[in-house]
Design an enzyme around this catalytic site. Structure first.
Site, PDB file in Angstrom:
ATOM      1  CB  CYS A  13      40.550  79.956  84.606  1.00 13.40           C
ATOM      2  SG  CYS A  13      41.757  80.575  85.762  1.00 13.40           S
ATOM      3  CB  CYS A  87      40.211  77.178  79.753  1.00 17.60           C
ATOM      4  SG  CYS A  87      39.601  75.523  79.984  1.00 17.60           S
ATOM      5  CB  CYS A  91      39.480  71.889  79.119  1.00 16.62           C
ATOM      6  SG  CYS A  91      39.605  73.465  79.949  1.00 16.62           S
TER       7      CYS A  91
END
Length: 134
Positions: A13, A87, A91
């Site tokens: 996150c 996120c 990522c």
């Protein structure tokens, strides 16, 4: 003879202070040594969310020793399953990995009453994940 491959899961996150830490706590608790657990944040906070710690404590899981960690490319490469929690594009993506995006409210700045349902939602998702991986 090679040891059987242990599946590894990475929770990501933004701050690695709440959702991903609760998820990692549940997975360690439910799977023990059978699954390798990592968590990280794209912009890690200075410390873990004390309300997340309290919410987990209520269900007998102690995550007080955890620290937010920076998301690294290596962590993603080393994981079989990458579970993101809001996120977005931060990522890194690698082919051949299993990606899941869990849409969960961010517990940051919320009181314990708001964090409990998030915690319980995460627990249900982790129980399903454990059943799939083991």
């Amino acid at each position: 003879m090679n040891a059987p491959h242990r599946p590894s899961v990475l929770f990501v996150c933004v701050h690695n202070a709440g959702r991903s830490q609760m998820a990692a706590g549940f997975l360690r608790h439910l799977a023990g040594d059978r699954i390798e657990v990592r968590s990280a944040g794209s912009m890690p906070a200075a410390e873990i969310n004390p309300v997340a710690v309290a919410a987990m404590g209520e269900v007998g899981i102690d995550i007080t020793a955890e620290q937010p960690k920076v998301l690294t490319t290596e962590a993603v490469q080393a994981s079989d399953v990458v579970i993101t929690m809001g996120c977005g594009d931060a990522c890194p993506f690698f082919p051949g990995k299993r990606y899941e995006d869990w849409v969960l409210d961010d517990p940051a700045g919320q009181g314990i009453d708001a964090v409990r349902p998030i915690r319980d939602d995460i627990r249900g998702r982790i129980e399903t994940l454990v059943a799939e991986l083991l």
